[in-house]
Design a protein around this motif. Structure first.
Motif, PDB file in Angstrom:
ATOM      1  N   MET A   1     -43.542 -17.506  -0.338  1.00 21.81           N
ATOM      2  CA  MET A   1     -43.813 -16.528  -0.707  1.00 21.81           C
ATOM      3  C   MET A   1     -44.136 -16.277  -2.124  1.00 21.81           C
ATOM      4  N   GLN A   2     -45.735 -16.632  -1.951  1.00 28.68           N
ATOM      5  CA  GLN A   2     -45.934 -17.170  -3.987  1.00 28.68           C
ATOM      6  C   GLN A   2     -46.794 -15.562  -3.922  1.00 28.68           C
ATOM      7  N   SER A   3     -47.249 -14.749  -3.905  1.00 37.02           N
ATOM      8  CA  SER A   3     -47.008 -13.749  -4.499  1.00 37.02           C
ATOM      9  C   SER A   3     -47.036 -12.666  -2.946  1.00 37.02           C
ATOM     10  N   TYR A   4     -46.415 -11.569  -3.508  1.00 37.77           N
ATOM     11  CA  TYR A   4     -46.225  -9.560  -2.735  1.00 37.77           C
ATOM     12  C   TYR A   4     -46.086  -9.243  -3.786  1.00 37.77           C
ATOM     13  N   TRP A   5     -45.567  -7.318  -3.215  1.00 37.87           N
ATOM     14  CA  TRP A   5     -45.593  -6.809  -3.999  1.00 37.87           C
ATOM     15  C   TRP A   5     -43.521  -6.080  -3.409  1.00 37.87           C
ATOM     16  N   LEU A   6     -42.328  -5.718  -4.783  1.00 40.11           N
ATOM     17  CA  LEU A   6     -41.961  -5.710  -4.299  1.00 40.11           C
ATOM     18  C   LEU A   6     -41.655  -4.135  -4.874  1.00 40.11           C
ATOM     19  N   THR A   7     -42.029  -3.059  -4.055  1.00 38.28           N
ATOM     20  CA  THR A   7     -42.033  -1.776  -4.429  1.00 38.28           C
ATOM     21  C   THR A   7     -40.909  -1.022  -4.311  1.00 38.28           C
ATOM     22  N   ASN A   8     -40.691   0.717  -4.883  1.00 40.81           N
ATOM     23  CA  ASN A   8     -39.728   1.442  -4.570  1.00 40.81           C
ATOM     24  C   ASN A   8     -38.715   1.199  -5.554  1.00 40.81           C
ATOM     25  N   VAL A   9     -38.867   0.089  -6.812  1.00 39.97           N
ATOM     26  CA  VAL A   9     -37.848  -0.512  -7.639  1.00 39.97           C
ATOM     27  C   VAL A   9     -37.434   0.670  -8.537  1.00 39.97           C
ATOM     28  N   ARG A  10     -36.451   1.242  -8.809  1.00 41.75           N
ATOM     29  CA  ARG A  10     -35.527   2.068  -9.428  1.00 41.75           C
ATOM     30  C   ARG A  10     -35.881   1.283 -10.883  1.00 41.75           C
ATOM     31  N   LEU A  11     -36.493   1.927 -11.799  1.00 47.21           N
ATOM     32  CA  LEU A  11     -36.121   1.306 -12.823  1.00 47.21           C
ATOM     33  C   LEU A  11     -36.001   2.681 -14.089  1.00 47.21           C
ATOM     34  N   GLU A  12     -35.343   2.310 -15.698  1.00 48.09           N
ATOM     35  CA  GLU A  12     -35.204   2.880 -16.170  1.00 48.09           C
ATOM     36  C   GLU A  12     -35.733   3.182 -17.122  1.00 48.09           C
ATOM     37  N   THR A  13     -36.209   4.497 -16.955  1.00 43.04           N
ATOM     38  CA  THR A  13     -37.245   4.832 -18.146  1.00 43.04           C
ATOM     39  C   THR A  13     -37.370   6.241 -19.642  1.00 43.04           C
ATOM     40  N   GLY A  14     -36.161   6.378 -19.336  1.00 41.08           N
ATOM     41  CA  GLY A  14     -36.241   7.039 -21.055  1.00 41.08           C
ATOM     42  C   GLY A  14     -34.794   8.010 -20.826  1.00 41.08           C
ATOM     43  N   ALA A  15     -34.595   8.338 -21.888  1.00 42.71           N
ATOM     44  CA  ALA A  15     -33.435   8.868 -22.285  1.00 42.71           C
ATOM     45  C   ALA A  15     -33.373  10.808 -22.885  1.00 42.71           C
ATOM     46  N   TYR A  16     -32.691  11.294 -22.586  1.00 48.59           N
ATOM     47  CA  TYR A  16     -32.825  12.525 -23.618  1.00 48.59           C
ATOM     48  C   TYR A  16     -31.266  13.246 -23.996  1.00 48.59           C
ATOM     49  N   THR A  17     -30.136  13.947 -25.063  1.00 49.18           N
ATOM     50  CA  THR A  17     -29.536  14.428 -24.281  1.00 49.18           C
ATOM     51  C   THR A  17     -29.834  16.369 -24.491  1.00 49.18           C
ATOM     52  N   ASP A  18     -28.869  16.367 -23.517  1.00 50.12           N
ATOM     53  CA  ASP A  18     -28.694  18.458 -22.894  1.00 50.12           C
ATOM     54  C   ASP A  18     -28.755  18.942 -24.154  1.00 50.12           C
ATOM     55  N   ALA A  19     -29.187  20.582 -23.686  1.00 47.36           N
ATOM     56  CA  ALA A  19     -28.605  21.237 -25.453  1.00 47.36           C
ATOM     57  C   ALA A  19     -27.413  21.277 -24.637  1.00 47.36           C
ATOM     58  N   GLU A  20     -26.052  21.194 -24.085  1.00 43.11           N
ATOM     59  CA  GLU A  20     -24.545  21.067 -24.063  1.00 43.11           C
ATOM     60  C   GLU A  20     -24.265  19.562 -24.911  1.00 43.11           C
ATOM     61  N   GLY A  21     -24.965  18.805 -24.888  1.00 43.20           N
ATOM     62  CA  GLY A  21     -24.608  17.434 -25.763  1.00 43.20           C
ATOM     63  C   GLY A  21     -23.766  16.114 -24.170  1.00 43.20           C
ATOM     64  N   TYR A  22     -24.688  16.437 -23.100  1.00 43.26           N
ATOM     65  CA  TYR A  22     -24.271  15.869 -22.135  1.00 43.26           C
ATOM     66  C   TYR A  22     -25.445  14.602 -22.268  1.00 43.26           C
ATOM     67  N   GLY A  23     -25.559  13.340 -22.194  1.00 49.46           N
ATOM     68  CA  GLY A  23     -26.693  12.403 -21.903  1.00 49.46           C
ATOM     69  C   GLY A  23     -26.385  12.533 -20.606  1.00 49.46           C
ATOM     70  N   HIS A  24     -28.724  11.629 -20.496  1.00 51.86           N
ATOM     71  CA  HIS A  24     -29.042  11.101 -19.481  1.00 51.86           C
ATOM     72  C   HIS A  24     -29.902  10.864 -19.610  1.00 51.86           C
ATOM     73  N   THR A  25     -29.887   9.695 -17.885  1.00 52.23           N
ATOM     74  CA  THR A  25     -30.432   8.701 -18.052  1.00 52.23           C
ATOM     75  C   THR A  25     -32.110   8.698 -17.244  1.00 52.23           C
ATOM     76  N   GLN A  26     -33.360   8.434 -17.286  1.00 56.34           N
ATOM     77  CA  GLN A  26     -34.341   8.904 -16.681  1.00 56.34           C
ATOM     78  C   GLN A  26     -34.669   7.146 -16.154  1.00 56.34           C
ATOM     79  N   THR A  27     -35.090   7.801 -15.278  1.00 54.92           N
ATOM     80  CA  THR A  27     -35.040   6.916 -14.506  1.00 54.92           C
ATOM     81  C   THR A  27     -37.145   6.894 -13.131  1.00 54.92           C
ATOM     82  N   ASP A  28     -37.344   6.354 -12.376  1.00 52.32           N
ATOM     83  CA  ASP A  28     -38.277   6.487 -11.938  1.00 52.32           C
ATOM     84  C   ASP A  28     -38.669   5.395 -10.542  1.00 52.32           C
ATOM     85  N   LEU A  29     -39.295   5.230  -9.818  1.00 53.57           N
ATOM     86  CA  LEU A  29     -40.140   3.928  -9.166  1.00 53.57           C
ATOM     87  C   LEU A  29     -40.755   3.461  -9.202  1.00 53.57           C
TER      88      LEU A  29
END
Length: 406
Positions: A1-29
């Motif tokens: 298997m020299q080349s292929y597509w690994l699909t639908n991998v969840r990766l972290e893309t960003g982060a933010y803190t909401d108005a109530e002070g809770y931290g969140h990590t954003q992800t996408d596929l």
């Protein structure tokens, strides 16, 4: 298997803190193009339109994080694969060392078998690199080294490694200097040392010999320094001087370094500056002593910190799971790392500094050209991964699944 597509991998893309002070990590596929074991292209899965005929392997939305690095282990000492026996209590260090020496002679014919069992366990939890110390002494000679190297050879292409010639019973005794050099000629890749004060009783002489052997073989160094208090700090301080004088910047580590946690805070800051100036790493198992290095201070100055399990289920301790994520979680518990950012950031201690997001919450991993080395799980983000320790994990090395399945 020299080349292929690994699909639908969840990766972290960003982060933010909401108005109530809770931290969140954003992800996408994402769909990742894998060629010859490396990532060559990344496409958002929702926008992917593959017009080639390459095979596609579906990650089914599993979170991917960097493969783990076990940076302090003793593959030669474990009882794993042998019938159960608990660790024997002893009254003092001298008796403990003697007991270990006699045990290792007894079980030396099984070194490869036992080391392999430890490698299997570490790999099953996601560790694809192991830095191991191997006893070199008058009792065991090079037998343990031979067994460990034979075990590691069977994992070639799956687990990378560093093998440290380790003078457990003292560097300045018997034929150990000669044996250390023989070990370096016969497969050891790094030079080790142990408590120049507490074991060798001659700080400068012991450290000088460590550096001499390293210079002879152009090797990196990892020295155990368990000694507490002023003696331990004096040893580390003197060691930094020697590293600078020898031009060994970026090539040395201090394992444990407990004394750093027992000196005044102002001196801890000075120690951190000195360690950073010579790029000296701290290797810790995060739970061997009541006093640990001041990780937050060291980290704030950019001192590299790496976790490992040390030896476990051996003559020193009956306890240990082999799951590096457990070490990270313990660190978070002991140091009140309870918010999203702090937990997420702590992953770097078992990935050799790599995290999906940087301190500003920006995606920095993976990059095109990186090896396709991943630990996959059903966690929503790395903070949950650390906090909940999911048992089901899939490990990929160079684009090939070596543990579990997708």
């Amino acid at each position: 298997m020299q080349s292929y597509w690994l699909t639908n991998v969840r990766l972290e893309t960003g982060a933010y803190t909401d108005a109530e002070g809770y931290g969140h990590t954003q992800t996408d596929l994402f769909d990742l193009k894998i060629e010859n074991g490396k990532i060559t292209e990344q496409v958002n899965s929702a926008q992917a339109n593959h017009d080639d005929t390459l095979e596609k392997i579906d990650a089914n939305g599993k979170l991917a994080v960097p493969a783990f690095k076990e940076m302090h282990n003793h593959l030669d000492k474990t009882y794993l694969s042998l019938p159960w026996r608990s660790t024997k209590l002893t009254d003092n260090l001298k008796d403990k060392l003697h007991n270990e020496a006699m045990e290792l002679v007894e079980i030396s014919p099984t070194t490869k078998q036992r080391a392999s069992a430890m490698i299997d366990l570490l790999l099953s939890h996601g560790a694809t690199h192991i830095r191991t110390h191997v006893n070199i002494d008058d009792y065991i000679g090079l037998k343990n080294l031979e067994g460990v190297l034979a075990a590691l050879e069977e994992y070639k292409g799956i687990v990378t490694h560093e093998v440290i010639a380790f003078p457990q019973h003292g560097l300045l005794t018997g034929n150990v200097p000669k044996l250390m050099r023989e070990a370096m000629r016969n497969g050891a890749t790094m030079v080790g040392g142990l408590d120049p004060a507490g074991i060798d009783g001659a700080i400068e002489k012991s450290l000088d010999l460590v550096m001499d052997i390293a210079a002879e073989f152009d090797a990196d160094i990892d020295v155990h320094i368990h000694d507490h208090g002023h003696v331990g700090w004096y040893t580390i301080d003197k060691w930094i001087d020697m590293i600078e004088d020898a031009g060994w910047k970026g090539r040395c580590a201090v394992s444990h370094g407990f004394s750093l946690g027992g000196i005044p805070e102002a001196l801890q800051h000075e120690a951190a500056k000195r360690l950073k100036s010579q790029e000296v790493s701290i290797m810790s198992n995060t739970g061997l002593a009541r006093v640990l290095p001041p990780f937050d201070i060291l980290d704030s100055y950019g001192v590299p910190i790496h976790f490992g399990f040390d030896g476990f289920y051996d003559s020193w301790s009956s306890l240990g799971s082999g799951d590096l994520l457990e070490k990270v979680r313990n660190h978070c518990i002991m140091n009140r790392k309870i918010d999203e950012h702090s937990i997420r950031k702590s992953l770097k201690f078992i990935t050799k500094g790599i995290t999906p997001l940087n301190d500003e919450g920006k995606k920095v991993w993976p990059q095109n050209g990186d090896a396709a080395d991943f630990v996959f799980s059903d966690a929503s983000c790395s903070a949950e991964l650390i906090a909940r320790l999911p048992k089901e994990r899939t490990v990929m090395v160079a684009g090939k699944v070596v543990i579990g399945e997708l």
